[in-house]
Design a protein around this motif. Structure first.
Motif, PDB file in Angstrom:
ATOM      1  N   LYS A 222      79.761  16.896 101.100  1.00 52.41           N
ATOM      2  CA  LYS A 222      81.196  16.663 100.905  1.00 52.41           C
ATOM      3  C   LYS A 222      82.063  17.451 101.873  1.00 52.41           C
ATOM      4  N   ASN A 223      81.529  18.523 102.454  1.00 52.75           N
ATOM      5  CA  ASN A 223      82.287  19.279 103.455  1.00 52.75           C
ATOM      6  C   ASN A 223      82.017  18.756 104.864  1.00 52.75           C
ATOM      7  N   TRP A 224      81.425  17.556 104.965  1.00 53.92           N
ATOM      8  CA  TRP A 224      81.099  16.842 106.202  1.00 53.92           C
ATOM      9  C   TRP A 224      79.991  17.511 107.012  1.00 53.92           C
ATOM     10  N   LEU A 225      79.285  18.450 106.434  1.00 52.58           N
ATOM     11  CA  LEU A 225      78.137  19.052 107.087  1.00 52.58           C
ATOM     12  C   LEU A 225      76.981  18.069 107.049  1.00 52.58           C
TER      13      LEU A 225
ATOM     14  N   LYS B 110      77.405  17.178  95.351  1.00 49.85           N
ATOM     15  CA  LYS B 110      77.713  17.878  96.596  1.00 49.85           C
ATOM     16  C   LYS B 110      77.417  17.038  97.831  1.00 49.85           C
TER      17      LYS B 110
END
Length: 68
Positions: free
Chosen positions: A8-11, A28
């Motif tokens: 979700k944090n684009w990692l 996540k």
């Protein structure tokens, strides 16, 4: 085997299947790659968590039957 995922944090990373299950349950992960393409959580069908069967075993395992 490692599965490519987008969190979700684009990692972007690759995780084991058990880690993927955890990421899905904890919400996540946004996307993960399947053999037929990318799956999007909330859009594509997902397998449900499998709970152990508590009932009586009714299957007959002919494959394992011995010939006497």
């Amino acid at each position: 085997m490692l599965v490519p995922v987008v969190l979700k944090n684009w990692l972007e990373c690759s995780v084991r299947k058990d880690e993927l299950q955890y990421l899905i349950v904890t919400e996540k992960v946004m996307f993960f790659e399947r053999s037929d393409g990318w799956a999007v959580l909330g859009r594509d069908k997902m397998r449900h968590l499998v709970m152990p069967f508590e009932g009586e075993e009714r299957r007959q395992h002919q494959v394992f039957a011995k010939d006497n």
